[in-house]
Design an enzyme around this catalytic site. Structure first.
Site: not given
Ligand code: TPP
Ligand code: MG
Lengths: 163, 572
Positions: B50, B112-113, B162, B479
């Protein structure tokens, strides 16, 4: 600074929760909040007491206005207004204290609305500051219970907050 | 016409002009799914989670300007969609989300749910409704679309118990063609006096800058913005959300501003004497330290949302109104007035800007054997002739895509700016490709982000969506690794991501084409090959330099003039 914001909102379930939620989510102060329906049953009137810098109060009113259920709102503190709050206060009142408490209640133009051998329950209405003053004036050890409604307010003059 | 609640929902959506619904069935919405089964006009796209339904509807809305529609069941269906709703909320995307709820008589009994969907979503929707009476259903749906798409747009959730959709209970159907709400009246026109005041200030400006954001894209105001900027001859910088409104290749464009903005954009912000902000919200990733933000500037701010004005930064000339109309009015005032911008001062200002530009702040090593992520994005631009819809996830790859794709058109750059939701890119691309079946749609992603909604590869197969996934695979949450390198002495705590599936095989097992490229010299060929498959999804795993960082960078809480620059960049 302390502000009294008066809000006219749709009398929908959840409307109160939206306002309360806004204050917690954005970290705004909320001192008191009262709500009740108006003469028009589809509307409720909320009075909210908050405090903050001018910038914060500006944000608060903008954010409140943004809520879809809020119809109108006014910061009463911006103009002449009247503020009233009711307090029910239960006091220990035995022999010698009874006369003195009664006198104090009269000075504050309150009413004793319940009496037992050992206690008085006093009803007092006025601006929040007056209620505070009363609490200050009675001996702390005599206070059994304090119940306050929180202020509600209305603007001075012939105009009203309406649709 | 007498209809049941389930049928009313389907009919309302059709009357509203909805063509696509992104969703997933479950107990509480079975009556609605049955009503869907009995008709052909409304197309339902079955996602695999979802969250993806939320992002797909969101991507659809970003690419078209029309509201995205979601249908999910109660309880876990509703909680799964919350990330999608919050993502849309933070970026002001119009969406209507229908969630099933347990029957009204058992609400509150921990049935439920059952979850309190209205309560859970309240802080991340523009508005939400719980439908308690069948008679209110059509009206509520009309209101939801009206609220979602007018004023500052946003997602609206309608929670539908529902019993309301019971096929055995029918009532006369009527879809209102208008709504009037005494409590909701968005501004439709900016104040002309304020607009004139703003123009007067602009004509006196010596070092002006336009700073524009997502609001310009949302209000389809790219044309009046471009006209105004070009007429005045002022420089313009755009936020991550605003890219493409003023063309990325336009001569007055300074690049993106903010945390990973260009040197010239951020320096111009720091030195400007008149800042005109349009449809932007002074987000902390843009302003840096607010105390040091545009220290010398008179600030004009055009926005549809009064609460955006003077929220983070004090504004001198606020103009509340739809940006498109305000920009048109401004242009009119400029054209009809006898004052011209200060040419002498502007010439000096542009000279200064050209000095900053000469530093070439986004340069990277083009001779490297390892593929540089910047190079991969530039290649994507070349191969798609700069005309693709590009969705993205969150991380370094997102910033590289924003910096190097140079979007020339609005609604082409589709990313989660406000919430920064990893997992957004692939499902968002589903929505985009659904809306534009013939267009090139690319997902620029990272090996960490893509795994958060990878299951949607199956949805792409089911609906023949020829999306191109460009994975900038650096083996890290890049990042996160970059922040750890800069601010935590290179202690790479839990940011390694070398354990991944074999993406080529994985893609193939989902029935698509998987490719992998490792050397710079093979990049162009691989990218061209990927896009030559017009009717197939291709997943291109691009192995990039794991040590590359995003530059320039302003550390959180620093001023615009305090940037980290790429190694080798020199101040001139
Ligand atoms: C759902 C979620 N969890 C954690 C983060 C924190 N976060 C920001 S960038 C990142 C790393 C992303 O890694 P990747 O997809 O490999 O991209 P890259 O920076 O290596 O290009 C994280 C964990 C986020 N933005 N969203
Ligand atoms: Mg990565």
């Amino acid at each position: 600074m302390r502000h009294i914001i008066s809000i006219l909102m749709e009398n929908e379930s959840g409307a109160l929760a939206r306002v309360a939620n806004l204050f917690t989510a954005r970290g705004y102060n909320i001192e008191s909040l009262t709500v009740a329906p108006t003469e028009d049953l589809s509307l409720s009137r909320m009075t909210l007491v908050t405090s903050g810098s001018d910038e914060i109060i500006e944000q608060i009113t903008k954010q409140l206005n943004k809520l879809v259920d809020v119809v109108k709102l006014v910061d009463l503190t911006e103009g002449g207004h009247i503020e009233r709050e009711m307090m029910l206060i239960k006091l220990r009142a035995e022999r010698t204290q009874r006369e003195e408490i009664k006198r104090l209640v009269d000075i504050f133009r309150g009413k004793i609305i319940d009496v037992t051998d050992t206690s008085y329950t006093v009803e007092l209405t006025g601006a929040a500051s007056k209620l505070n003053a009363f609490i200050e004036a009675v001996n702390e050890e005599l206070i059994i219970e304090v119940v306050r409604t929180g202020p509600s307010g209305i603007g001075r003059g012939p105009k009203g907050l309406s649709l | 016409m007498e209809l049941s609640g389930g049928e009313i929902i389907v009919q309302c959506l059709r009357d509203e002009g909805v063509e696509h619904v992104f969703g997933y069935p479950g107990g509480a919405v079975l009556h609605i799914y049955d009503a869907l089964f009995k008709q052909k006009e409304l197309k339902h796209i079955l996602v695999r989670h979802e969250q993806a339904a939320g992002h797909a509807a969101d991507g659809y809305a970003r690419a078209t300007g029309k509201p995205g529609v979601v249908l999910v069941t109660s309880g876990p269906g509703a909680t799964n969609v919350v990330t999608g709703v919050a993502t849309a909320f933070m970026d002001s995307i119009p969406m209507v989300v229908l969630t099933g709820q347990v029957p009204t008589p058992v609400i509150g009994s921990d049935a439920f749910q059952e979850v309190d969907t209205v309560g859970i979503t309240r802080p991340c929707v523009k508005h939400n409704f719980l439908v308690k009476r069948l008679e209110d259903l059509a009206d509520t749906i009309k209101k939801a679309f009206y609220i979602a798409t007018t004023g500052r747009p946003g997602p609206v959730v309608i929670d539908i118990p529902k019993d309301i959709t019971d096929p055995g209970i029918k009532i006369p159907y009527h879809y209102p063609n208008k709504v009037k709400m005494r409590s909701y009246n968005p501004v439709v026109k900016g104040h002309l006096g304020q607009i004139k005041k703003a123009v007067k200030i602009l004509m006196e400006a010596e070092r002006p800058v336009f700073y524009t954001g997502g609001g310009v894209v949302l209000d389809d105001a790219a044309k009046p913005l471009t006209d105004l900027v070009d007429t005045l001859g002022f420089p313009i910088t755009q936020t991550l959300m605003g890219l493409g409104a003023y063309p990325g290749s336009g001569k007055n464009f300074l690049g993106m501003l903010g945390m990973h903005g260009t040197y010239e954009a951020n320096m111009a912000m720091h030195e400007t004497d008149v800042l005109i902000a349009v449809g932007a919200r002074f987000d902390d990733r843009v302003t840096g330290h607010v105390k040091q933000f545009c220290p010398d500037a008179t600030i004009i701010h055009v926005d549809i949302d009064p609460s955006s004005i003077s929220k983070n930064v004090r504004v001198d000339v606020p103009i509340v109104g739809p940006v498109k109309q305000v920009l048109k009015d401004m242009l009119k005032v400029v054209n009809e007035g006898d004052k011209k911008p200060k040419q002498q001062a502007l010439k000096k200002w542009w000279k200064q800007i050209d000095k900053w530009r000469a530093m070439d702040c986004m340069k990277y090593d083009k001779k490297s054997e390892l593929i540089k992520p910047q190079q991969a994005v530039e290649m994507l631009h070349k191969v798609t002739k700069g005309d693709a819809y590009v969705t993205s996830d969150v991380g370094q790859h997102q910033m590289f895509a924003a910096q190097f794709y140079r979007f020339d058109k609005p609604r082409r750059w589709i990313n989660s700016g406000g919430l920064g939701t990893m997992g957004f890119g692939l499902p968002a691309a589903i929505g985009v490709q659904m809306a534009h079946p013939k267009a090139d749609v690319a997902v620029v992603t990272g090996e960490s982000s893509i795994q958060m909604c990878i299951q949607e590869l199956a949805t792409c197969l089911q609906y023949d969506l020829p999306i191109k996934i460009i994975l900038l695979n650096n083996g890290y949450m890049g990042m996160v690794r970059q922040w750890q390198e800069f601010f935590y002495d290179s202690r790479y705590s839990q940011s390694g991501m070398s354990v991944t599936p074999d993406f080529v095989k994985l893609t193939e097992s989902y029935g698509h084409i998987g490719m992998r490229v490792e050397k710079s010299e093979d990049l162009e060929g691989a990218m061209k090959e990927a896009f030559s498959h017009k009717d197939r999804l291709v997943f291109l795993d691009v192995v990039v330099d794991p040590a590359e960082n995003v530059y320039p960078m302003i550390a959180a809480g620093k001023g615009h003039h305090e940037m980290y620059l790429s190694p080798g960049s020199e101040l001139v």
